[in-house]
Design a protein around this motif. Structure first.
Motif, short mmCIF file in Angstrom:
data_model
loop_
_atom_site.label_atom_id
_atom_site.label_comp_id
_atom_site.label_asym_id
_atom_site.label_seq_id
_atom_site.Cartn_x
_atom_site.Cartn_y
_atom_site.Cartn_z
N ALA A 152 -2.19 9.08 10.90
CA ALA A 152 -2.64 9.72 9.66
C ALA A 152 -1.67 10.83 9.27
CB ALA A 152 -4.04 10.29 9.84
N THR A 197 -1.13 15.24 -2.95
CA THR A 197 -0.94 14.01 -3.70
C THR A 197 0.52 13.86 -4.08
OG1 THR A 197 -1.44 15.13 -5.80
CG2 THR A 197 -3.27 14.07 -4.65
N PHE A 224 -3.96 9.91 4.60
CA PHE A 224 -3.67 8.47 4.54
C PHE A 224 -3.16 7.99 5.89
CE2 PHE A 224 -0.26 5.26 3.61
CZ PHE A 224 -1.11 4.20 3.37
N GLU A 225 -3.67 6.84 6.35
CA GLU A 225 -3.25 6.27 7.62
C GLU A 225 -2.23 5.15 7.37
OE1 GLU A 225 -6.46 5.14 10.16
OE2 GLU A 225 -7.37 7.14 10.14
N GLU A 261 -1.06 9.57 -6.19
CA GLU A 261 -1.92 9.05 -5.13
C GLU A 261 -2.05 10.05 -3.98
OE1 GLU A 261 -3.59 6.16 -4.91
OE2 GLU A 261 -2.96 5.41 -6.89
N GLN A 262 -3.19 10.00 -3.30
CA GLN A 262 -3.43 10.86 -2.15
C GLN A 262 -2.49 10.50 -1.01
OE1 GLN A 262 -5.69 13.35 -2.14
NE2 GLN A 262 -5.37 13.99 -0.02
N GLU A 296 0.83 -1.21 0.00
CA GLU A 296 0.00 0.00 0.00
C GLU A 296 0.86 1.26 0.00
OE1 GLU A 296 -3.21 2.40 -0.29
OE2 GLU A 296 -3.18 0.20 -0.50
N ARG A 302 1.48 4.20 -3.15
CA ARG A 302 1.30 5.64 -2.94
C ARG A 302 2.56 6.46 -3.15
NH1 ARG A 302 -3.62 7.08 -0.44
NH2 ARG A 302 -4.86 5.23 0.06
#
Length: 395
Positions: free
Chosen positions: A278, A295, A306-307, A301-302, A220, A224
């Motif tokens: 986060a 981003t 995001f955590e 990607e953001q 993940e 990102r």
């Protein structure tokens, strides 16, 4: 086979001596041109803040954007530079309480201890050293040994780094080697001579050089921020008996970077919510050219909001590691996040609190942070008093 070896210029390993930076005068011209502050006030502030025992340097005044007019004078005085940061850390974990700074900075010895204690730490595959006992690990003592190890025994990808340097200087991620051409493929796209790289290690890092298995990043995170390992920097402190995580910063490598060294062009830094994990803010660059981004500029990607996976487990890992060394009231940690959880990359006895003020735009020494540091210093004072009370002499 790998691509043909191109002609090499400069250093193979990560090096910042040829890094092109914007000069102080150019930055000042940009600040004045942008109308961020008037020339008289800028030079008055620099004269007041860049002189004296608690001074920051003129370049730090610019890089941390202390000239911003949304800051009060007291806030401006709370910014710390490299020298003040070091002196502040000496008060938080003074030499009177510990002489283990060299050990904490030793990536091989410290890592071996953490693994012995059952803490997840980047696995060392081999060590280059002229005088160090490495136990069951391959011990390399020459450029020939390094080339042979990389050719016949190394498990790729592998990450090489000096055992006692910071800021990722002298590091390299090697993805594969070609024995037929004697070349190594680095993660930044370079194809280099293994012989020249080995000779550079021997010449520049005689104190020791570790080859570690790459901590493969959580999918993940890779989605990102790209494939290079982006580490979380935690700072932990002890006010009473138990360490806790004071704050965290997420360091994102720039494009083609082999490590998350924050000085390399394109590197980003994120401010973290220490409770939830986060991302609260993300910045690119420093000084008048600094940008806030939501981003990732490469993946699209953001990032903000995001955590981070395994954030709570990461806090527990660094706090447990700190508790091995309770005589230190403050330590810094770099942590990588893999599919299986957090992995310690290294310990920092002199963490750069400047990171925090870079990502937040606020000074390190806010009233709240100063109050915390004051409580930590009181603990070290009590520790020193206890040590002195237990001293004895023999006639």
């Amino acid at each position: 086979m790998l691509d043909a070896l191109p002609e090499q210029a400069g250093k193979i390993l990560t090096d910042r001596r040829d890094l092109k930076t914007t000069s102080l005068s150019e930055n000042i011209q940009t600040i004045l041109r942008n109308g961020d502050i008037s020339a008289p006030k800028l030079f008055w502030e620099m004269a007041r803040l860049c002189w004296g025992r608690k001074a920051i340097k003129p370049a730090e005044y610019v890089n941390y954007r202390v000239y911003r007019q949304d800051l009060t004078w007291e806030e401006k005085r709370g910014f710390v530079g490299e020298e003040r940061n070091y002196k502040m850390n000496l008060k938080l974990s003074p030499p009177e309480t510990t002489q283990m700074r060299g050990f904490l900075n030793d990536k091989f010895a410290f890592g071996a201890l953490c693994q012995q204690m059952g803490l997840a730490f980047a696995e060392t595959q081999a060590m280059y050293s002229l005088d160090r006992f490495t136990g069951t690990l391959p011990s390399l003592s020459s450029a020939d040994d390094i080339v042979e190890f990389l050719t016949t025994k190394a498990q790729f990808p592998i990450f090489g780094k000096p055992i006692n340097k910071m800021q990722a200087l002298g590091s390299a991620r090697i993805d594969q080697v070609d024995a037929d051409t004697g070349t190594a493929s680095l993660s930044n796209g370079d194809v280099v001579s293994m012989r020249e790289m080995a000779e550079e290690i021997v010449a520049d890092y005689p104190d020791g050089y570790a080859f570690q298995s790459v901590a493969e990043q959580h999918s993940e995170l890779t989605k990102r921020v790209g494939p290079a390992l982006a580490t979380l920097r935690f700072v932990t402190v002890i006010e009473d008996n138990h360490p806790y995580s004071l704050y965290s910063v997420w360091k994102l490598p720039g494009e083609n970077a082999m490590a998350d060294n924050t000085w390399q062009p394109g590197s980003l830094m994120c401010g973290m919510n220490i409770e939830s994990g986060a991302v609260e803010s993300c910045i690119l660059g420093s000084g008048p050219g600094q940008e806030s981004v939501d981003t990732h500029p490469i993946t699209g990607e953001q990032i903000t909001g995001f955590e981070i996976p395994y954030f709570e487990e990461s806090k527990k890992l660094v706090e447990t590691a700190h508790s091995i060394f309770p005589v230190n009231s403050m330590l810094g940690w770099d942590v990588g996040i893999t599919e299986d959880g957090p992995v310690l990359i290294e310990c920092n006895h002199n963490p750069a609190h400047e990171f925090l003020q870079t990502v937040t735009g606020r000074p390190t020494l806010t009233p709240e942070m100063q109050a915390t540091f004051d409580r930590v210093v009181k603990r070290t004072t009590r520790t020193i008093a206890g040590l002195k009370a237990r001293l004895y002499t023999i006639d």
